[in-house]
Design a protein around this motif. Structure first.
Motif, PDB file in Angstrom:
ATOM      1  N   ASP A   1       8.980  -7.352  13.906  1.00 34.19           N
ATOM      2  CA  ASP A   1       8.528  -5.978  14.099  1.00 34.19           C
ATOM      3  C   ASP A   1       8.831  -5.111  12.884  1.00 34.19           C
ATOM      4  OD1 ASP A   1       7.954  -6.982  16.568  1.00 34.19           O
ATOM      5  OD2 ASP A   1       9.335  -5.694  17.678  1.00 34.19           O
ATOM      6  N   PHE A   2       8.199  -3.945  12.842  1.00 28.96           N
ATOM      7  CA  PHE A   2       8.513  -2.937  11.837  1.00 28.96           C
ATOM      8  C   PHE A   2       8.866  -1.639  12.548  1.00 28.96           C
ATOM      9  CE2 PHE A   2       3.913  -2.660  12.556  1.00 28.96           C
ATOM     10  CZ  PHE A   2       3.712  -1.300  12.714  1.00 28.96           C
ATOM     11  N   SER A   3       9.461  -0.704  11.803  1.00 29.67           N
ATOM     12  CA  SER A   3       9.857   0.575  12.379  1.00 29.67           C
ATOM     13  C   SER A   3       9.268   1.729  11.577  1.00 29.67           C
ATOM     14  CB  SER A   3      11.381   0.697  12.437  1.00 29.67           C
ATOM     15  OG  SER A   3      11.943   0.658  11.140  1.00 29.67           O
ATOM     16  N   TYR A   4       9.175   2.879  12.243  1.00 29.63           N
ATOM     17  CA  TYR A   4       8.619   4.080  11.623  1.00 29.63           C
ATOM     18  C   TYR A   4       9.114   5.288  12.402  1.00 29.63           C
ATOM     19  CZ  TYR A   4       5.348   3.958  15.564  1.00 29.63           C
ATOM     20  OH  TYR A   4       4.804   3.944  16.818  1.00 29.63           O
ATOM     21  N   VAL A   5       8.873   6.487  11.861  1.00 34.87           N
ATOM     22  CA  VAL A   5       9.264   7.719  12.546  1.00 34.87           C
ATOM     23  C   VAL A   5       8.025   8.367  13.162  1.00 34.87           C
ATOM     24  CG1 VAL A   5      10.215  10.041  12.281  1.00 34.87           C
ATOM     25  CG2 VAL A   5      11.285   8.116  11.094  1.00 34.87           C
ATOM     26  N   ASP A   6       8.076   8.577  14.450  1.00 30.32           N
ATOM     27  CA  ASP A   6       7.005   9.255  15.184  1.00 30.32           C
ATOM     28  C   ASP A   6       7.291  10.753  15.171  1.00 30.32           C
ATOM     29  OD1 ASP A   6       5.242  10.345  17.017  1.00 30.32           O
ATOM     30  OD2 ASP A   6       5.477   8.734  18.470  1.00 30.32           O
ATOM     31  N   LYS A   7       6.347  11.549  14.650  1.00 23.14           N
ATOM     32  CA  LYS A   7       6.541  12.996  14.535  1.00 23.14           C
ATOM     33  C   LYS A   7       5.645  13.793  15.485  1.00 23.14           C
ATOM     34  CE  LYS A   7       8.151  13.138   9.761  1.00 23.14           C
ATOM     35  NZ  LYS A   7       7.945  13.723   8.414  1.00 23.14           N
TER      36      LYS A   7
ATOM     37  N   THR B   1      -7.971  -4.169   7.784  1.00 26.21           N
ATOM     38  CA  THR B   1      -7.145  -2.998   8.060  1.00 26.21           C
ATOM     39  C   THR B   1      -7.277  -2.594   9.525  1.00 26.21           C
ATOM     40  OG1 THR B   1      -8.880  -1.414   7.479  1.00 26.21           O
ATOM     41  CG2 THR B   1      -7.448  -2.165   5.695  1.00 26.21           C
ATOM     42  N   VAL B   2      -6.163  -2.195  10.110  1.00 25.15           N
ATOM     43  CA  VAL B   2      -6.156  -1.746  11.505  1.00 25.15           C
ATOM     44  C   VAL B   2      -5.344  -0.463  11.584  1.00 25.15           C
ATOM     45  CG1 VAL B   2      -5.570  -2.292  13.884  1.00 25.15           C
ATOM     46  CG2 VAL B   2      -6.276  -4.121  12.323  1.00 25.15           C
ATOM     47  N   ILE B   3      -5.925   0.596  12.123  1.00 27.61           N
ATOM     48  CA  ILE B   3      -5.201   1.850  12.341  1.00 27.61           C
ATOM     49  C   ILE B   3      -4.389   1.728  13.618  1.00 27.61           C
ATOM     50  CG2 ILE B   3      -5.413   4.322  12.779  1.00 27.61           C
ATOM     51  CD1 ILE B   3      -7.982   4.297  11.136  1.00 27.61           C
ATOM     52  N   VAL B   4      -3.071   1.976  13.513  1.00 30.32           N
ATOM     53  CA  VAL B   4      -2.194   1.798  14.678  1.00 30.32           C
ATOM     54  C   VAL B   4      -1.407   3.058  15.024  1.00 30.32           C
ATOM     55  CG1 VAL B   4      -1.954  -0.693  14.433  1.00 30.32           C
ATOM     56  CG2 VAL B   4      -0.402   0.816  13.180  1.00 30.32           C
ATOM     57  N   GLY B   5      -1.654   4.165  14.317  1.00 32.35           N
ATOM     58  CA  GLY B   5      -0.927   5.384  14.646  1.00 32.35           C
ATOM     59  C   GLY B   5      -1.275   6.536  13.733  1.00 32.35           C
ATOM     60  N   GLU B   6      -0.816   7.740  14.116  1.00 31.46           N
ATOM     61  CA  GLU B   6      -0.980   8.951  13.323  1.00 31.46           C
ATOM     62  C   GLU B   6       0.313   9.758  13.398  1.00 31.46           C
ATOM     63  OE1 GLU B   6      -4.307  11.220  14.682  1.00 31.46           O
ATOM     64  OE2 GLU B   6      -5.775   9.616  14.330  1.00 31.46           O
ATOM     65  N   ASN B   7       0.402  10.763  12.537  1.00 35.25           N
ATOM     66  CA  ASN B   7       1.535  11.699  12.544  1.00 35.25           C
ATOM     67  C   ASN B   7       2.875  10.975  12.468  1.00 35.25           C
ATOM     68  OD1 ASN B   7       2.772  14.168  12.500  1.00 35.25           O
ATOM     69  ND2 ASN B   7       2.356  14.685  14.632  1.00 35.25           N
ATOM     70  N   ILE B   8       3.013  10.157  11.426  1.00 39.11           N
ATOM     71  CA  ILE B   8       4.245   9.410  11.235  1.00 39.11           C
ATOM     72  C   ILE B   8       4.979   9.908   9.990  1.00 39.11           C
ATOM     73  CG2 ILE B   8       3.232   7.377  12.294  1.00 39.11           C
ATOM     74  CD1 ILE B   8       3.236   6.176   9.333  1.00 39.11           C
ATOM     75  N   GLY B   9       6.221   9.456   9.818  1.00 38.80           N
ATOM     76  CA  GLY B   9       7.007   9.786   8.643  1.00 38.80           C
ATOM     77  C   GLY B   9       6.779   8.800   7.510  1.00 38.80           C
ATOM     78  N   ARG B  10       7.442   9.047   6.400  1.00 38.32           N
ATOM     79  CA  ARG B  10       7.239   8.227   5.201  1.00 38.32           C
ATOM     80  C   ARG B  10       8.116   6.982   5.177  1.00 38.32           C
ATOM     81  NH1 ARG B  10       9.974  12.792   1.291  1.00 38.32           N
ATOM     82  NH2 ARG B  10      12.145  12.484   1.918  1.00 38.32           N
TER      83      ARG B  10
END
Length: 282
Positions: A190-196, A171-180
């Motif tokens: 690549d993958f995508s996500y929402v940065d909040k 497991t690798v932590i690559v971010g915080e405060n993201i959307g679902r």
């Protein structure tokens, strides 16, 4: 204000045990014209009291998975377009399943919340047999990056975005405060996500290898759910209205489902051939 509001509702939003909205799954044809995207023949495929949500198309596009409320719990359902029949895949007496997603090896990955409070990511076969995919981590949402790895919203203090190898357990932590809303980007690794982290939420992309984030575009309206079309467009909703974004243009409205009695669209999914759109809506 928006960031503060998010902080308040986060206390409730990521626990499946809280009361869920009365939503339905609608599927419609997605067609292209000289003027852009069009929708046709919207159909309520769930027609069920309670929380019917989180649609995801099977790899052949001939069926759609979703979480369906049955007798007070949420199970994995599969709706077939040809027969218009619904198959209930799970019947977990001690818990409920959420976010059913096709796996690269032909199973279904789904988050299971037991009545004991235990919340883990499982893999299900169509005969109902299951096994834990990721032990110990309390995963809220996930998407497959490749045959072995997922990107996941992992609950905790703080909640984190993690890349998890389901075969090795790395497991690798690559971010915080993201959307679902997490997705693999079509024709990409690549993958995508929402940065909040900022006032204006942003859809980002990241390579699971390099792990450097790059901005794609801001979200539209007040929602956080989106999906990709096979052509690399992003679809989002604001209330009953549907919007499309592409590299060639900014957000553009292409449909309004208010005439179908819909007031709020959340989760969205597009079929692998790009010809059908599924949404969860109130």
């Amino acid at each position: 204000m928006r960031k503060l509001l998010f902080a308040i509702i986060t206390l409730f939003s990521y626990s499946f045990s809280q009361a869920q909205p009365n939503t339905e799954i609608y599927v419609m044809d997605l067609r292209r014209s000289s003027e852009g995207l069009l929708i046709e023949k919207p159909l309520n495929i769930s027609k069920n009291e309670g929380y019917d949500n989180q649609p995801s198309f099977w790899s052949d596009g001939e069926s759609v998975l979703y979480a369906r409320t049955i007798n007070g719990q949420t199970d994995i359902a599969r709706y077939y377009f040809d027969s218009k029949n619904t198959l209930i895949i799970s019947n977990t007496k001690q818990g409920s399943e959420y976010s059913p997603t096709p796996t690269p090896d032909g199973r279904i990955s789904s988050i299971r919340l037991d009545t004991s409070g235990l919340q883990l990511l499982y893999a299900y076969r169509f005969n109902g047999k299951n096994e834990v995919l990721v032990p110990k981590l309390k995963i809220g949402y996930h998407a497959w990056v490749d045959d072995a790895r997922i990107v996941a919203f992992v609950l905790g203090d703080p909640a984190t975005m993690q890349i998890i190898n389901t075969k090795t357990g790395e497991t690798v932590i690559v971010g915080e405060n993201i959307g679902r809303s997490l997705h693999k980007i079509p024709d990409s690794k690549d993958f995508s996500y929402v940065d909040k982290t900022a006032e204006n939420w942003t859809i980002m992309r990241m390579s699971p290898v390099i792990r450097e984030a790059a901005e794609i575009t801001n979200t539209v309206g007040s929602g956080e759910d989106y999906c990709w079309t096979p052509k690399g467009e992003i679809l989002m909703a604001d209330g009953a209205k549907l919007f499309v974004w592409s590299n060639d243009s900014e957000w553009k409205q292409f449909a309004d489902l208010s005439k179908q009695g819909i007031t709020s669209i959340t989760r969205l999914a597009v079929s692998p051939d790009g010809k059908k759109l599924a949404v969860a809506a109130e």
